[in-house]
Motif scaffolding. Structure first.
Motif, PDB file in Angstrom:
ATOM      1  N   VAL A 213      34.686  34.521  41.954  1.00 23.08           N
ATOM      2  CA  VAL A 213      34.838  35.872  41.404  1.00 23.08           C
ATOM      3  C   VAL A 213      35.505  36.784  42.433  1.00 23.08           C
ATOM      4  O   VAL A 213      36.247  37.705  42.061  1.00 23.08           O
ATOM      5  CB  VAL A 213      33.473  36.434  40.944  1.00 23.08           C
ATOM      6  N   VAL A 214      35.289  36.530  43.718  1.00 22.83           N
ATOM      7  CA  VAL A 214      36.039  37.265  44.746  1.00 22.83           C
ATOM      8  C   VAL A 214      37.528  36.954  44.624  1.00 22.83           C
ATOM      9  O   VAL A 214      38.385  37.849  44.678  1.00 22.83           O
ATOM     10  CB  VAL A 214      35.525  36.907  46.158  1.00 22.83           C
ATOM     11  N   LEU A 215      37.833  35.670  44.431  1.00 24.68           N
ATOM     12  CA  LEU A 215      39.224  35.244  44.271  1.00 24.68           C
ATOM     13  C   LEU A 215      39.862  35.885  43.045  1.00 24.68           C
ATOM     14  O   LEU A 215      40.997  36.377  43.104  1.00 24.68           O
ATOM     15  CB  LEU A 215      39.266  33.716  44.162  1.00 24.68           C
ATOM     16  N   MET A 216      39.148  35.915  41.926  1.00 27.91           N
ATOM     17  CA  MET A 216      39.678  36.529  40.703  1.00 27.91           C
ATOM     18  C   MET A 216      40.004  37.995  40.927  1.00 27.91           C
ATOM     19  O   MET A 216      41.074  38.479  40.515  1.00 27.91           O
ATOM     20  CB  MET A 216      38.653  36.398  39.575  1.00 27.91           C
ATOM     21  N   THR A 217      39.101  38.697  41.592  1.00 23.96           N
ATOM     22  CA  THR A 217      39.289  40.136  41.794  1.00 23.96           C
ATOM     23  C   THR A 217      40.454  40.420  42.723  1.00 23.96           C
ATOM     24  O   THR A 217      41.282  41.293  42.450  1.00 23.96           O
ATOM     25  CB  THR A 217      37.994  40.756  42.359  1.00 23.96           C
ATOM     26  N   LEU A 218      40.540  39.701  43.825  1.00 26.27           N
ATOM     27  CA  LEU A 218      41.618  39.937  44.790  1.00 26.27           C
ATOM     28  C   LEU A 218      42.963  39.483  44.245  1.00 26.27           C
ATOM     29  O   LEU A 218      43.993  40.122  44.503  1.00 26.27           O
ATOM     30  CB  LEU A 218      41.310  39.221  46.107  1.00 26.27           C
ATOM     31  N   LEU A 219      42.968  38.382  43.500  1.00 25.07           N
ATOM     32  CA  LEU A 219      44.215  37.876  42.941  1.00 25.07           C
ATOM     33  C   LEU A 219      44.785  38.838  41.905  1.00 25.07           C
ATOM     34  O   LEU A 219      45.992  39.118  41.888  1.00 25.07           O
ATOM     35  CB  LEU A 219      43.984  36.501  42.307  1.00 25.07           C
ATOM     36  N   GLY A 220      43.926  39.361  41.041  1.00 25.12           N
ATOM     37  CA  GLY A 220      44.403  40.277  40.012  1.00 25.12           C
ATOM     38  C   GLY A 220      44.721  41.658  40.544  1.00 25.12           C
ATOM     39  O   GLY A 220      45.693  42.291  40.122  1.00 25.12           O
ATOM     40  N   GLY A 221      43.910  42.136  41.477  1.00 24.10           N
ATOM     41  CA  GLY A 221      44.146  43.460  42.045  1.00 24.10           C
ATOM     42  C   GLY A 221      42.845  44.237  42.150  1.00 24.10           C
ATOM     43  O   GLY A 221      42.339  44.746  41.150  1.00 24.10           O
ATOM     44  N   MET A 222      42.305  44.297  43.356  1.00 25.22           N
ATOM     45  CA  MET A 222      41.049  45.003  43.582  1.00 25.22           C
ATOM     46  C   MET A 222      41.246  46.500  43.389  1.00 25.22           C
ATOM     47  O   MET A 222      42.251  47.062  43.798  1.00 25.22           O
ATOM     48  CB  MET A 222      40.559  44.718  45.010  1.00 25.22           C
ATOM     49  N   GLY A 223      40.276  47.148  42.734  1.00 25.75           N
ATOM     50  CA  GLY A 223      40.358  48.581  42.538  1.00 25.75           C
ATOM     51  C   GLY A 223      41.250  49.001  41.386  1.00 25.75           C
ATOM     52  O   GLY A 223      41.609  50.168  41.274  1.00 25.75           O
ATOM     53  N   THR A 224      41.613  48.056  40.529  1.00 24.37           N
ATOM     54  CA  THR A 224      42.370  48.363  39.314  1.00 24.37           C
ATOM     55  C   THR A 224      41.536  47.914  38.111  1.00 24.37           C
ATOM     56  O   THR A 224      40.665  47.054  38.235  1.00 24.37           O
ATOM     57  CB  THR A 224      43.723  47.644  39.283  1.00 24.37           C
ATOM     58  N   PHE A 225      41.800  48.485  36.960  1.00 25.54           N
ATOM     59  CA  PHE A 225      41.024  48.125  35.778  1.00 25.54           C
ATOM     60  C   PHE A 225      41.433  46.763  35.220  1.00 25.54           C
ATOM     61  O   PHE A 225      40.583  45.936  34.891  1.00 25.54           O
ATOM     62  CB  PHE A 225      41.178  49.199  34.699  1.00 25.54           C
ATOM     63  N   ALA A 226      42.730  46.527  35.120  1.00 21.74           N
ATOM     64  CA  ALA A 226      43.217  45.290  34.513  1.00 21.74           C
ATOM     65  C   ALA A 226      43.255  44.124  35.492  1.00 21.74           C
ATOM     66  O   ALA A 226      43.319  42.969  35.067  1.00 21.74           O
ATOM     67  CB  ALA A 226      44.616  45.512  33.923  1.00 21.74           C
ATOM     68  N   GLY A 227      43.210  44.408  36.787  1.00 16.14           N
ATOM     69  CA  GLY A 227      43.343  43.360  37.789  1.00 16.14           C
ATOM     70  C   GLY A 227      42.333  42.233  37.658  1.00 16.14           C
ATOM     71  O   GLY A 227      42.720  41.053  37.606  1.00 16.14           O
ATOM     72  N   PRO A 228      41.029  42.525  37.601  1.00 14.34           N
ATOM     73  CA  PRO A 228      40.060  41.438  37.461  1.00 14.34           C
ATOM     74  C   PRO A 228      40.248  40.616  36.190  1.00 14.34           C
ATOM     75  O   PRO A 228      40.000  39.408  36.187  1.00 14.34           O
ATOM     76  CB  PRO A 228      38.712  42.179  37.444  1.00 14.34           C
TER      77      PRO A 228
END
Length: 288
Positions: A213-228
């Protein structure tokens, strides 16, 4: 798609904690997995309807989050992360040894039942739209939290905690509430995942899922709504597509993808797109 939506909810819950509050948890899988076990046992063995099983699983995850948060929230940085990891490992061994969890076999054969006694969740299409509706509600709820005055305080804590304290805010109380909200949403994702798949296993409380889940968040974009959401769909999609083709090498490929993304665009996929749009808008703006 249902599995990806559940993990997207999980990643959004984690992003609320890391991306908007600045707290890195290495034990978030414990809340997803404990809720999944609770829902699975209540629906399969106690005969509860699915909606009550999901509510109970979410409540148990929130209660567990409150207990862990009270212990960990007064620490910062790596100390906070290590406390969450240690508490999550305790949950893992409880799930391994407890008689009602099925041990290494997990809880199998969890029935979906009927939602409110009306909607037959055995139908995959009905189940999909239920999961989609819950995901949209959770997504909008997180957007509302972030845009609320409470969310602005969370951002202030992330940017400069000492200054936030100097302004008179009870920082520990704000962080504890954010932690409990995050764990409750993670528990909701775990409960729905158990209903979707019909089982829950030790992999749902293992520390490796907390890393995912750390990988998912950082890959998509931490601190953005659509990133995770983008990160969760990317990881789950790669796992499903590559599992039958490369076997255990799927972990290596996902790890290499993450390394490339971190080196090439450190803000994540969505973060880089937002930054690119901002740079483009600045260039096209008329100079004063």
């Amino acid at each position: 798609m249902m599995k990806a939506l559940c993990f997207a909810m999980f990643a959004c819950a984690f992003n609320l904690l890391l991306g908007y509050t600045g707290l890195l948890s290495f034990g978030h899988a414990a809340f997803l997995g404990s809720a999944g076990y609770a829902t699975g046992w209540l629906v399969r063995s106690a005969g509860w309807p699915p909606e009550l099983g999901v509510v109970a699983g979410t409540a148990i995850a929130a209660l567990l989050g409150l207990v862990v948060g009270l212990v960990a929230i007064r620490r910062q940085g790596i100390y906070f992360a290590m406390i969450t990891l240690a508490m999550a490992q305790m949950v893992y061994f409880i799930c391994l040894q407890a008689p009602f969890t099925g041990g290494e076999d997990g809880l199998q054969g969890v029935p979906r039942g009927k939602l409110f006694g009306l909607l037959p969740l055995q139908n995959d299409l009905v189940m999909y739209f239920v999961v989609l509706a819950v995901f949209v509600a959770v997504f909008l709820f997180i957007v509302r939290i972030v845009h609320s005055p409470y969310g602005q305080v969370l951002k202030a804590i992330r940017e400069n905690e000492p200054r936030t304290i100097s302004l008179g805010y009870d920082v520990d109380r704000y962080k504890l509430l954010a932690f409990v909200l995050s764990t409750a949403i993670a528990g909701l994702a775990g409960s729905l995942k158990t209903l979707v798949l019909g089982f829950t296993t030790l992999s749902d409380v293992h520390w490796s899922l907390s890393g995912e889940v750390v990988l998912m968040t950082l890959l998509g974009g931490m601190g953005t709504f659509a990133g995770p959401v983008v990160g969760a769909f990317t990881i789950v999609g790669l796992q499903n597509y590559l599992a039958d083709r490369v076997g255990s090498w799927v972990t290596v490929i996902i790890g290499a993808t993450f390394v490339v993304c971190v080196l090439a665009f450190r803000r994540g996929i969505v973060g880089e797109l937002i930054a690119w749009q901002k740079r483009r808008a600045d260039r096209s703006a008329p100079s004063s």
